[in-house]
Enzyme design. Structure first.
Site, PDB file in Angstrom:
ATOM      1  N   LYS A 138      -1.042  -3.875  10.386  1.00  0.00           N
ATOM      2  CA  LYS A 138      -2.362  -3.434   9.918  1.00  0.00           C
ATOM      3  C   LYS A 138      -2.365  -3.265   8.400  1.00  0.00           C
ATOM      4  O   LYS A 138      -3.262  -3.750   7.713  1.00  0.00           O
ATOM      5  CB  LYS A 138      -2.703  -2.094  10.579  1.00  0.00           C
ATOM      6  N   ASN A 139      -1.354  -2.568   7.894  1.00  0.00           N
ATOM      7  CA  ASN A 139      -1.362  -2.226   6.469  1.00  0.00           C
ATOM      8  C   ASN A 139      -1.043  -3.412   5.573  1.00  0.00           C
ATOM      9  O   ASN A 139      -1.096  -3.302   4.357  1.00  0.00           O
ATOM     10  CB  ASN A 139      -0.407  -1.052   6.195  1.00  0.00           C
ATOM     11  N   ARG A 187     -10.631   3.712   4.712  1.00  0.00           N
ATOM     12  CA  ARG A 187     -10.248   4.072   3.339  1.00  0.00           C
ATOM     13  C   ARG A 187      -9.546   2.938   2.618  1.00  0.00           C
ATOM     14  O   ARG A 187      -9.597   2.819   1.397  1.00  0.00           O
ATOM     15  CB  ARG A 187      -9.383   5.323   3.363  1.00  0.00           C
ATOM     16  N   ASP A 202      -8.799  12.629   3.779  1.00  0.00           N
ATOM     17  CA  ASP A 202      -8.888  12.483   5.232  1.00  0.00           C
ATOM     18  C   ASP A 202      -7.925  13.434   5.913  1.00  0.00           C
ATOM     19  O   ASP A 202      -7.401  14.351   5.283  1.00  0.00           O
ATOM     20  CB  ASP A 202      -8.669  11.025   5.664  1.00  0.00           C
ATOM     21  N   ASP A 245       4.685   7.132   8.011  1.00  0.00           N
ATOM     22  CA  ASP A 245       3.903   6.748   9.193  1.00  0.00           C
ATOM     23  C   ASP A 245       4.707   6.892  10.491  1.00  0.00           C
ATOM     24  O   ASP A 245       4.123   6.849  11.577  1.00  0.00           O
ATOM     25  CB  ASP A 245       3.393   5.308   9.060  1.00  0.00           C
ATOM     26  N   ILE A 305       5.113  12.526   1.329  1.00  0.00           N
ATOM     27  CA  ILE A 305       4.089  11.563   0.894  1.00  0.00           C
ATOM     28  C   ILE A 305       2.671  12.129   1.036  1.00  0.00           C
ATOM     29  O   ILE A 305       1.892  12.059   0.090  1.00  0.00           O
ATOM     30  CB  ILE A 305       4.209  10.232   1.678  1.00  0.00           C
TER      31      ILE A 305
END
Ligand code: EPU
Length: 426
Positions: free
Chosen positions: A22-23, A92, A116, A307, A329
């Site tokens: 996805k990223n 975002r 968020d 993540d 992070i």
């Protein structure tokens, strides 16, 4: 609104296939804006974020065709320069159109994404880097308006922190700048390398991606051409399956994954007691006993990925011993811990440290998913909890995990996706 009903106790076994990251793909879609014509991206996951990014590109004037595993983006000669709030607020990562739009059009107006559920998402390094290339930015009425009417000029950019998004925006802007740009203290994530690879295929001159210093020699706009590119595998989804295998004392082969991108997380699983076998197209994780607690400290790549922090917290909740997890992070990435505690986990937080004392079992309860990764962590916890765990707000999980429930069940889990009768809008 839907929810997952997870019945704990199953041991996961079998094979699972991971899609593209996805990223990465979101940034590859933005990079397509740099060249007029048809770009084809493959190994694309079927997740909501791709729909959101497609909607944004359509708003900018592109034609976007979404097929299973593939996205085709047809970029027109004339693009709009405005990314409106109603689209940016859903995704975002939309901010990554800023660099390509300024590079191509000399101006961009992109809604400010705001913070968020994982914390503040500042943009100072994106803006500061573009400023070094000669772009001025102003914030007006909730938008960031960036302009470089005479085009961008190559420059040296030092990042205070190896931000993934800032590195990507500056990189995409610099490929069309006049002269050479050097990004120092650049992010080194595999997704940055993937983006650079695609830009190089398009005709950009980029070297050093994957190291802390990226050098970009600008080329004239007309010299970039659209390309076809296969997205790098999703290391976070692959890592989630690895933890699921270890926690449930299972045996899972994760295919279309690159273990080189997960060296530290997989090494942590070995420390926890798992056998990890590297294979040409993936890896296998097998665990025959209760995991041992493992300390984690999140850092930019090649450090431990933030993540995967919730998944490793989930693992530690049922491990033998105590673990310290440090989140460096995102400041609010421990918010989901209260939900873990609802499942009987013993966790204490102090600032960005969490101490987890492993319990033999968790106990199923209703819990709420705050973001993609927290949601996945809660589902993993549900797999080892006694009884039923109901995970609500699963639209967050859908943003990052394609067909999560079907894949879990194919490995032997018992998870049902169902409407959430208790959901109401506050
Ligand atoms: N930051 C600043 N100023 C900036 C940019 C970032 O202070 O100009 C701060 C952020 O507030 C944050 C830290 O730097 O505290 C790291 O941010 P970074 O820019 O590296 O992250 P990102 O580009 O916003 C991407 C992923 C995240 C992933 C992080 C770190 C995408 C779309 N998002 O975010 O993924 O956690 O890198 O690896 O690529 C997720 O997939 O669940 C997710 C949140």
């Amino acid at each position: 609104m839907e929810r997952f009903r997870v019945t704990g106790g199953a041991r996961l076994a079998g094979e699972v296939r991971v899609d593209g990251a996805k990223n990465s793909v979101l940034k590859l879609m933005a990079a397509a804006l740099l060249a007029e014509g048809r770009t084809t991206l493959t190994n694309v996951p079927e997740i909501l974020d791709i729909d959101f990014m497609s909607a944004l590109l359509r708003r900018l004037g592109c034609e976007v065709e979404q097929r299973p595993g593939t996205v085709v983006i047809d970029v027109p000669a004339e693009l709009s320069h405005e990314a409106p709030y109603e689209l940016v607020r859903r995704l975002r990562a939309s901010i990554c159109v800023l660099g390509p739009l300024v590079a191509r059009l000399g101006r961009a107006k992109v809604a400010l994404p705001g913070g968020d559920n994982i914390g503040s998402r500042a943009l100072d390094m994106h803006i500061g880097g573009l400023a070094k290339l000669g772009a001025t930015s102003e914030s007006e009425h909730g938008y960031i308006i960036t302009e470089a009417p005479k085009g961008l000029t190559g420059a040296s950019v030092w990042l205070d922190f190896p931000s993934v998004g800032a590195t990507e925006n500056i990189l995409m802007a610099a490929v069309l700048a006049n002269g050479t740009t050097v990004i120092d203290n650049a992010a080194r994530e595999p997704e940055i390398v993937d983006l650079a690879d695609m830009l190089i295929q398009m005709g950009a001159k980029v070297s050093g991606a994957g190291t802390s210093t990226i050098e970009i020699e600008g080329v004239p706009a007309g010299s970039l051409s659209p390309t076809s590119h296969r997205t790098v595998p999703d290391r976070i989804v692959a890592g989630t399956w690895a933890v699921a295998a270890a926690m449930t004392r299972g045996d899972v082969t994760i295919l279309n994954a690159n273990p080189h991108h997960l060296e530290l997380p997989l090494d942590k699983l070995v420390t926890a007691g798992a056998d990890v076998e590297w294979m040409p197209d993936g890896f296998r994780v097998e665990m025959n006993r209760r995991p041992e607690a493992v300390d984690i400290m999140t850092l930019p790549y090649p450090g431990f990925p933030t993540d995967l922090q919730p998944a490793y917290i989930a693992l530690n909740t049922v491990a033998e011993g105590a673990a310290m997890v440090t989140e460096n992070i995102f400041e609010a990435r421990f918010m989901f811990i209260d939900e873990m505690v609802r499942l009987g986990a013993e966790i204490k937080t102090d600032g960005h440290h969490a101490v987890i004392r492993g319990r033999p079992h968790l106990s199923g309860a209703p819990v709420r998913s705050h973001d993609i990764r927290a949601g996945a962590g809660l589902v993993l916890a549900g797999l080892v909890a006694e009884g039923e765990t109901i995970v609500t707000d699963v639209h967050h999980i859908d943003r990052g995990y394609a067909d999560f429930v079907a894949q879990l069940n194919s490995l032997g889990a018992q998870v049902v996706r169902e409407p959430d009768p208790d959901h109401f809008h506050e």
